[in-house]
Motif scaffolding. Structure first.
Motif, PDB file in Angstrom:
ATOM      1  N   LEU A  79      18.219 -15.364  38.811  1.00  0.00           N
ATOM      2  CA  LEU A  79      18.207 -14.689  37.517  1.00  0.00           C
ATOM      3  C   LEU A  79      18.214 -15.684  36.358  1.00  0.00           C
ATOM      4  O   LEU A  79      17.509 -15.484  35.360  1.00  0.00           O
ATOM      5  CB  LEU A  79      19.417 -13.759  37.404  1.00  0.00           C
ATOM      6  N   VAL A  80      19.010 -16.753  36.479  1.00  0.00           N
ATOM      7  CA  VAL A  80      19.161 -17.684  35.362  1.00  0.00           C
ATOM      8  C   VAL A  80      18.188 -18.854  35.434  1.00  0.00           C
ATOM      9  O   VAL A  80      18.103 -19.656  34.491  1.00  0.00           O
ATOM     10  CB  VAL A  80      20.613 -18.209  35.301  1.00  0.00           C
ATOM     11  N   GLY A  81      17.466 -18.985  36.549  1.00  0.00           N
ATOM     12  CA  GLY A  81      16.476 -20.053  36.657  1.00  0.00           C
ATOM     13  C   GLY A  81      17.054 -21.421  36.932  1.00  0.00           C
ATOM     14  O   GLY A  81      16.484 -22.440  36.518  1.00  0.00           O
ATOM     15  N   LEU A  82      18.212 -21.478  37.610  1.00  0.00           N
ATOM     16  CA  LEU A  82      18.837 -22.744  37.978  1.00  0.00           C
ATOM     17  C   LEU A  82      18.928 -22.841  39.498  1.00  0.00           C
ATOM     18  O   LEU A  82      18.878 -21.835  40.203  1.00  0.00           O
ATOM     19  CB  LEU A  82      20.247 -22.852  37.374  1.00  0.00           C
ATOM     20  N   LYS A  83      19.095 -24.067  39.986  1.00  0.00           N
ATOM     21  CA  LYS A  83      19.257 -24.255  41.427  1.00  0.00           C
ATOM     22  C   LYS A  83      20.610 -23.720  41.874  1.00  0.00           C
ATOM     23  O   LYS A  83      21.597 -23.800  41.127  1.00  0.00           O
ATOM     24  CB  LYS A  83      19.131 -25.735  41.783  1.00  0.00           C
ATOM     25  N   PRO A  84      20.685 -23.202  43.109  1.00  0.00           N
ATOM     26  CA  PRO A  84      21.951 -22.645  43.599  1.00  0.00           C
ATOM     27  C   PRO A  84      23.112 -23.636  43.543  1.00  0.00           C
ATOM     28  O   PRO A  84      24.243 -23.252  43.206  1.00  0.00           O
ATOM     29  CB  PRO A  84      21.627 -22.246  45.040  1.00  0.00           C
ATOM     30  N   ASP A  85      22.862 -24.904  43.844  1.00  0.00           N
ATOM     31  CA  ASP A  85      23.936 -25.894  43.819  1.00  0.00           C
ATOM     32  C   ASP A  85      24.508 -26.067  42.422  1.00  0.00           C
ATOM     33  O   ASP A  85      25.724 -26.197  42.244  1.00  0.00           O
ATOM     34  CB  ASP A  85      23.424 -27.246  44.345  1.00  0.00           C
ATOM     35  N   LYS A  86      23.622 -26.057  41.429  1.00  0.00           N
ATOM     36  CA  LYS A  86      24.090 -26.217  40.049  1.00  0.00           C
ATOM     37  C   LYS A  86      24.889 -24.997  39.606  1.00  0.00           C
ATOM     38  O   LYS A  86      25.912 -25.137  38.914  1.00  0.00           O
ATOM     39  CB  LYS A  86      22.898 -26.442  39.122  1.00  0.00           C
ATOM     40  N   VAL A  87      24.418 -23.820  39.982  1.00  0.00           N
ATOM     41  CA  VAL A  87      25.154 -22.600  39.644  1.00  0.00           C
ATOM     42  C   VAL A  87      26.538 -22.628  40.274  1.00  0.00           C
ATOM     43  O   VAL A  87      27.548 -22.302  39.632  1.00  0.00           O
ATOM     44  CB  VAL A  87      24.378 -21.352  40.120  1.00  0.00           C
ATOM     45  N   ARG A  88      26.610 -23.039  41.528  1.00  0.00           N
ATOM     46  CA  ARG A  88      27.881 -23.114  42.243  1.00  0.00           C
ATOM     47  C   ARG A  88      28.824 -24.103  41.553  1.00  0.00           C
ATOM     48  O   ARG A  88      30.025 -23.822  41.391  1.00  0.00           O
ATOM     49  CB  ARG A  88      27.656 -23.516  43.701  1.00  0.00           C
TER      50      ARG A  88
ATOM     51  N   ALA B  96      22.709 -17.193  45.288  1.00  0.00           N
ATOM     52  CA  ALA B  96      21.245 -17.236  45.290  1.00  0.00           C
ATOM     53  C   ALA B  96      20.670 -16.247  44.289  1.00  0.00           C
ATOM     54  O   ALA B  96      19.700 -16.563  43.566  1.00  0.00           O
ATOM     55  CB  ALA B  96      20.725 -16.944  46.697  1.00  0.00           C
ATOM     56  N   GLU B  97      21.235 -15.052  44.212  1.00  0.00           N
ATOM     57  CA  GLU B  97      20.739 -14.049  43.258  1.00  0.00           C
ATOM     58  C   GLU B  97      20.995 -14.486  41.824  1.00  0.00           C
ATOM     59  O   GLU B  97      20.145 -14.302  40.943  1.00  0.00           O
ATOM     60  CB  GLU B  97      21.407 -12.703  43.540  1.00  0.00           C
TER      61      GLU B  97
ATOM     62  N   ASP C 107      28.472 -15.977  31.311  1.00  0.00           N
ATOM     63  CA  ASP C 107      27.415 -15.164  31.922  1.00  0.00           C
ATOM     64  C   ASP C 107      27.355 -15.384  33.438  1.00  0.00           C
ATOM     65  O   ASP C 107      27.190 -14.423  34.208  1.00  0.00           O
ATOM     66  CB  ASP C 107      26.061 -15.497  31.302  1.00  0.00           C
ATOM     67  N   LEU C 108      27.497 -16.618  33.871  1.00  0.00           N
ATOM     68  CA  LEU C 108      27.449 -16.907  35.308  1.00  0.00           C
ATOM     69  C   LEU C 108      28.619 -16.244  36.041  1.00  0.00           C
ATOM     70  O   LEU C 108      28.445 -15.676  37.126  1.00  0.00           O
ATOM     71  CB  LEU C 108      27.458 -18.418  35.552  1.00  0.00           C
ATOM     72  N   LEU C 109      29.805 -16.299  35.449  1.00  0.00           N
ATOM     73  CA  LEU C 109      30.972 -15.663  36.073  1.00  0.00           C
ATOM     74  C   LEU C 109      30.828 -14.142  36.109  1.00  0.00           C
ATOM     75  O   LEU C 109      31.172 -13.503  37.110  1.00  0.00           O
ATOM     76  CB  LEU C 109      32.244 -16.044  35.313  1.00  0.00           C
ATOM     77  N   LEU C 110      30.311 -13.573  35.029  1.00  0.00           N
ATOM     78  CA  LEU C 110      30.128 -12.122  34.988  1.00  0.00           C
ATOM     79  C   LEU C 110      29.124 -11.670  36.035  1.00  0.00           C
ATOM     80  O   LEU C 110      29.326 -10.635  36.700  1.00  0.00           O
ATOM     81  CB  LEU C 110      29.666 -11.684  33.591  1.00  0.00           C
TER      82      LEU C 110
ATOM     83  N   LEU D  11      21.030  -5.729  34.113  1.00  0.00           N
ATOM     84  CA  LEU D  11      20.513  -6.343  35.329  1.00  0.00           C
ATOM     85  C   LEU D  11      19.151  -5.759  35.699  1.00  0.00           C
ATOM     86  O   LEU D  11      18.837  -4.624  35.338  1.00  0.00           O
ATOM     87  CB  LEU D  11      21.492  -6.119  36.491  1.00  0.00           C
ATOM     88  N   PRO D  12      18.347  -6.516  36.453  1.00  0.00           N
ATOM     89  CA  PRO D  12      17.058  -5.988  36.921  1.00  0.00           C
ATOM     90  C   PRO D  12      17.265  -4.789  37.841  1.00  0.00           C
ATOM     91  O   PRO D  12      18.332  -4.616  38.439  1.00  0.00           O
ATOM     92  CB  PRO D  12      16.447  -7.171  37.685  1.00  0.00           C
ATOM     93  N   ARG D  13      16.270  -3.959  37.933  1.00  0.00           N
ATOM     94  CA  ARG D  13      16.336  -2.771  38.773  1.00  0.00           C
ATOM     95  C   ARG D  13      16.619  -3.162  40.224  1.00  0.00           C
ATOM     96  O   ARG D  13      16.017  -4.072  40.775  1.00  0.00           O
ATOM     97  CB  ARG D  13      15.017  -2.001  38.710  1.00  0.00           C
ATOM     98  N   GLY D  14      17.566  -2.461  40.839  1.00  0.00           N
ATOM     99  CA  GLY D  14      17.914  -2.723  42.232  1.00  0.00           C
ATOM    100  C   GLY D  14      19.101  -3.644  42.403  1.00  0.00           C
ATOM    101  O   GLY D  14      19.599  -3.791  43.516  1.00  0.00           O
ATOM    102  N   MET D  15      19.577  -4.266  41.325  1.00  0.00           N
ATOM    103  CA  MET D  15      20.719  -5.175  41.402  1.00  0.00           C
ATOM    104  C   MET D  15      21.939  -4.505  40.803  1.00  0.00           C
ATOM    105  O   MET D  15      21.870  -3.871  39.748  1.00  0.00           O
ATOM    106  CB  MET D  15      20.438  -6.476  40.660  1.00  0.00           C
ATOM    107  N   SER D  16      23.074  -4.675  41.479  1.00  0.00           N
ATOM    108  CA  SER D  16      24.317  -4.105  40.970  1.00  0.00           C
ATOM    109  C   SER D  16      25.484  -4.794  41.650  1.00  0.00           C
ATOM    110  O   SER D  16      25.338  -5.384  42.727  1.00  0.00           O
ATOM    111  CB  SER D  16      24.377  -2.592  41.231  1.00  0.00           C
ATOM    112  N   GLY D  17      26.639  -4.705  40.989  1.00  0.00           N
ATOM    113  CA  GLY D  17      27.846  -5.268  41.579  1.00  0.00           C
ATOM    114  C   GLY D  17      27.835  -6.783  41.618  1.00  0.00           C
ATOM    115  O   GLY D  17      26.980  -7.433  41.020  1.00  0.00           O
ATOM    116  N   PRO D  18      28.780  -7.378  42.346  1.00  0.00           N
ATOM    117  CA  PRO D  18      28.816  -8.841  42.483  1.00  0.00           C
ATOM    118  C   PRO D  18      27.520  -9.361  43.107  1.00  0.00           C
ATOM    119  O   PRO D  18      27.000  -8.783  44.060  1.00  0.00           O
ATOM    120  CB  PRO D  18      30.011  -9.081  43.423  1.00  0.00           C
ATOM    121  N   LEU D  19      26.997 -10.465  42.561  1.00  0.00           N
ATOM    122  CA  LEU D  19      25.763 -11.060  43.060  1.00  0.00           C
ATOM    123  C   LEU D  19      26.081 -12.343  43.831  1.00  0.00           C
ATOM    124  O   LEU D  19      27.084 -13.010  43.565  1.00  0.00           O
ATOM    125  CB  LEU D  19      24.815 -11.385  41.896  1.00  0.00           C
ATOM    126  N   THR D  20      25.230 -12.658  44.754  1.00  0.00           N
ATOM    127  CA  THR D  20      25.382 -13.901  45.495  1.00  0.00           C
ATOM    128  C   THR D  20      24.953 -15.075  44.607  1.00  0.00           C
ATOM    129  O   THR D  20      24.306 -14.885  43.570  1.00  0.00           O
ATOM    130  CB  THR D  20      24.534 -13.889  46.773  1.00  0.00           C
TER     131      THR D  20
END
Length: 203
Positions: free
Chosen positions: A169-178, A164-165, A139-142, A153-162
């Motif tokens: 969405l997943v409720g995790l810190k950016p460092d952990k997602v990275r 931070a985005e 899910d994170l890679l997708l 995806l939520p309204r207004g979001m599309s394509g590759p996400l940063t």
């Protein structure tokens, strides 16, 4: 012996046309032709052709069945290599004539074909990711690389996400997602290296 003659007759009928027509249609058409010839002979004194209603009644079928029978037997086939004169093409008289294949081929929507190819490749990629990664990693890679269905995806979001985005969405810190994404990529690279070595050994 009757069933042998019947089988031979059906075989001849089915192989007599490029477009196969059911046996009952052939039989109805023969009856229509016979009755039409008879009615024309009877109506020759009146100098008129038999109407559809008269012909259908003589054959014991409805007018709709008569039309369907005639339509089925009047089907015409064309060779794809047959030349077609294109009157709208400049200098068509002096240049090579188009064929039916050229016309049919020109109607293929390359955009639709490419869209379908991309969709199939995407589905195959996601299926492969699910075989070797956890659902959370997939899910994170997708989300990160724009492979997630935009309808999810939520309204207004599309394509590759940063990052931070994605973290929002997943409720995790950016460092952990990275870290999860980087570890997933390392795992995939390791698998690709193993596959390359395996293919090299088979070569």
């Amino acid at each position: 012996m009757y069933w042998i003659r019947s089988a031979v007759k059906r075989s001849q009928t089915s192989q007599s046309r490029i477009v196969n027509v059911p046996q009952r249609i052939h039989e109805t058409h023969k009856r229509v032709s016979k009755e039409e010839a008879r009615l024309r002979k009877e109506l020759s004194a009146e100098r008129r052709e038999p109407t559809k209603a008269e012909l259908a009644e003589a054959c014991g079928i409805s007018v709709l069945q008569l039309d369907r029978c005639r339509k089925a037997m009047s089907q015409v086939t064309f060779s794809l290599d047959a030349e077609v004169q294109n009157h709208h093409k400049p200098n068509s008289a002096s240049s090579r004539k188009d064929t039916m294949y050229d016309i049919v081929e020109g109607r293929v929507d390359e955009t639709e074909y490419e869209r379908t190819q991309r969709l199939l490749m995407k589905e195959h990629l996601i299926g492969t990711l699910k075989q070797y990664l956890s659902p959370h990693e997939v899910d994170l890679l997708l989300l990160r690389y724009g492979l997630m269905d935009e309808r999810a995806l939520p309204r207004g979001m599309s394509g590759p996400l940063t990052i931070a985005e994605v973290s929002k969405l997943v409720g995790l810190k950016p460092d952990k997602v990275r870290r999860i994404i980087i570890n997933s990529q390392k795992q995939l690279r390791h698998l690709m290296k193993e596959w390359e070595d395996f293919e090299y050994e088979l070569a």
